[in-house]
Design an enzyme around this catalytic site. Structure first.
Site, PDB file in Angstrom:
ATOM      1  N   LYS A 106      77.130 -81.407 -81.136  1.00 37.74           N
ATOM      2  CA  LYS A 106      77.597 -81.863 -82.453  1.00 37.74           C
ATOM      3  C   LYS A 106      76.419 -82.038 -83.403  1.00 37.74           C
ATOM      4  O   LYS A 106      76.499 -81.661 -84.578  1.00 37.74           O
ATOM      5  CB  LYS A 106      78.357 -83.178 -82.316  1.00 37.74           C
ATOM      6  CG  LYS A 106      78.757 -83.785 -83.660  1.00 37.74           C
ATOM      7  CD  LYS A 106      79.578 -85.052 -83.513  1.00 37.74           C
ATOM      8  CE  LYS A 106      79.936 -85.638 -84.876  1.00 37.74           C
ATOM      9  NZ  LYS A 106      80.836 -86.809 -84.769  1.00 37.74           N
ATOM     10  N   HIS A 145      95.656 -44.721 -64.855  1.00 38.93           N
ATOM     11  CA  HIS A 145      96.380 -45.389 -65.927  1.00 38.93           C
ATOM     12  C   HIS A 145      97.268 -46.513 -65.384  1.00 38.93           C
ATOM     13  O   HIS A 145      98.439 -46.631 -65.740  1.00 38.93           O
ATOM     14  CB  HIS A 145      97.208 -44.390 -66.722  1.00 38.93           C
ATOM     15  CG  HIS A 145      96.371 -43.342 -67.413  1.00 38.93           C
ATOM     16  ND1 HIS A 145      95.402 -43.657 -68.331  1.00 38.93           N
ATOM     17  CD2 HIS A 145      96.350 -41.991 -67.282  1.00 38.93           C
ATOM     18  CE1 HIS A 145      94.823 -42.548 -68.752  1.00 38.93           C
ATOM     19  NE2 HIS A 145      95.371 -41.518 -68.127  1.00 38.93           N
TER      20      HIS A 145
END
Length: 541
Positions: free
Chosen positions: A152, A299
């Site tokens: 922070k 695929h």
């Protein structure tokens, strides 16, 4: 709790900040001595706790104990060490503000310019199988508070949560301090780190302690779905592109994961997005079997799955040869997964087939040498303890769908219901069992034909089951005659089954449950074909 605002005009600009005081508290001691050496050389005061302080002292460097700063002893078996205003004020003071600077002077508290913290090994403790009380003790409290405070206040403090960040901190010591841009990047990594940590803790409680606050009526439900489902990961690498070249993509790893994302690449070009998708589908298929098995994926669909024959001299090479024989045309450019160490014999066969990826739990030295002769072939070794996930999720617009993974555990064909024909002999039942397991890896609607522990024809991803039946039969050709068939869901009409019967399929396994089951059963009876109902389906979308 509401936040507060300060007039922006009161802030003084700060970019490069010299490191004069550092707080260090780490469970992972990797690189700690090297960092302490650099800090000591730069005359940085080191404040530390417990075993971290001892490690630094043992290396010959001066350390100030946290208890000397707080004038309060570490207590409650180490649960309370850094949770004190003398520590957190030194981290959270925003020295861009004259008022904060004045308050630190009045309180006789010195600021920190660097915080180095990594958290208790919660994920590793869970993975070790430790009992709940041990796991609970490895939930870090003070650590996340320090990390979030420093992140922070990144305008004034640099936060390092990983040994991977130490080199840039060491370099900053020689350049006069950390820059604002550098501290901002470190803060982002720190918040991601604590978010991932909290997600792991929440997941443990949801799965092991029964946190279901949103739906208390579901406490007896065996599926451990809590009131929140959080997903987080650490960036492993940015990929060249996604499914298509205009899509950006990256791979993230989850803490404690032991899947394809943690695999070690031993050789070949960098992995693509599609490579990862197909490799995951391949191991998912191969690891459905206890026997030596190989799956070939193209695929995201199988073009061949097989287990080894009972008399094979080289089981995994035999499984691969049988899987490849299912559809050699589609196997071109495919992804291969084996659930056993790849042998030289299997590698010699793979070498002659254009393959994108081969993944396995291990590779014989000779096999790796053979495969490495193919410059572009990606060779992946699964991590130790590889395991398929118990839970899976899929993103949809505005949310996530979460479910238990569809796994073949605890089932037996003894529970199947014979609805047509004679009881299968041992050989036919074994083929039906193989086909039923293998069909789970096929996208719905799925039809899989099998013979002697190998797929011979696969029909996948069609919008009606008849088309899937035609596709499976067409791919199998003459091999359809005498094969067995598995359907991932019921036949809604007899027409799909009739396609299989006309091709010479000798036995069928399917879930049952159609309102026209009687018609389907009658077609099987008329053809003299054995058919079983499993009572469960295996849709895969």
């Amino acid at each position: 709790m509401s936040g507060h605002t300060i007039d922006p005009s009161l802030y003084r600009e700060r970019d490069a900040i010299e490191i004069r005081r550092a707080l260090i508290s780490v469970s992972d001691k990797t690189g700690l001595v090297e960092l302490a050496t650099a800090l000591a050389s730069a005359k940085v005061q080191i404040v530390s706790t417990g075993s971290t302080a001892q490690t630094i002292r043992d290396a010959g460097f001066e350390v100030t104990d946290v208890s000397a700063v707080t004038d309060f002893p570490e207590s409650l078996d180490g649960r309370v060490k850094t949770l004190h205003p003398a520590i957190h004020a030194g981290i959270l003071a925003d020295l861009r503000l004259e008022g904060h600077e004045a308050q630190l002077r009045d309180l006789d508290i010195k600021p920190f310019e660097l915080v180095v913290v990594n958290l208790y090994p919660f994920v590793e403790t869970v993975a070790s199988g430790a009992a709940t009380p041990v796991v609970i003790e490895n939930i870090d409290i003070g650590g996340p508070a320090l990390v979030r405070a420093a992140a922070k206040n990144h305008a004034n403090v640099a936060i390092a949560v990983s040994p991977a960040s130490y080199p840039q901190i060491i370099k900053a010591l020689t350049l006069g301090g950390t820059t604002l841009a550098q501290r901002q990047r470190l803060a982002g990594e720190a918040f991601a780190h604590t978010a991932s940590y909290d997600t792991a803790v929440a997941a443990y409680f949801a799965q092991n302690v029964g946190v279901r606050a949103a739906h208390p009526e579901a406490v007896s439900d065996p599926a451990p779905f809590g009131s929140a489902f959080d997903v987080s990961g650490s960036l492993e690498s940015t990929l060249r592109y996604g499914e298509n070249s205009h899509q950006r993509a990256a791979i993230y790893t989850t803490d404690g994961g032991t899947g394809i994302a943690q695999a070690t690449q031993l050789h070949g070009k960098e992995m693509s997005y599609n490579n990862y998708v197909d490799a995951d589908a391949a191991v998912r298929a191969a690891y459905d079997f206890a026997e030596p098995a190989v799956a070939i994926i193209k695929h995201a669909n199988p073009c061949g799955i097989a287990v080894s024959g009972p008399l094979a001299d080289d089981p995994i090479a035999d499984a691969h040869a049988r899987a490849h024989a299912c559809d050699p045309v589609s196997a071109y450019g495919g992804v291969i997964a084996a659930n056993r160490t790849v042998t030289a014999a299997m590698a010699e066969t793979v070498k002659g087939i254009f393959t994108e990826v081969i993944v396995a739990p291990g590779f014989e030295d000779a096999a790796l040498e053979i495969l490495s002769s193919k410059k572009n072939l990606r060779v992946l070794q699964l991590p130790a303890g590889f395991a398929l996930a118990d839970t899976e999720f899929k993103q949809i617009s505005g949310g996530l769908l979460v479910q238990d993974s569809d796994r073949f555990t605890g089932w037996t064909s003894d529970d199947w219901k014979l609805v047509a024909g004679d009881e299968a002999d041992d050989e036919t039942r074994a083929d039906l069992e193989f086909a039923w397991v293998a069909s789970r890896a096929v996208k719905s609607n799925a039809i899989l034909l099998a013979h002697q522990g190998a797929s011979v024809g696969v029909g996948m991803g069609q919008v009606n089951r008849v088309d899937s039946c035609h596709l499976a039969v067409d791919r199998a050709g003459d091999r359809a005659s005498g094969s067995v068939a598995a359907s991932d869901a019921f036949f809604p009409f007899a027409d799909g089954l009739e396609v299989l019967l006309a091709a010479g399929v000798r036995a069928v396994v399917q879930p049952g449950g159609s309102i026209r089951d009687d018609e389907v059963i009658a077609a099987a009876e008329k053809a003299g074909v054995t058919m079983y109902f499993t009572g469960e389906r295996h849709f895969f979308h």
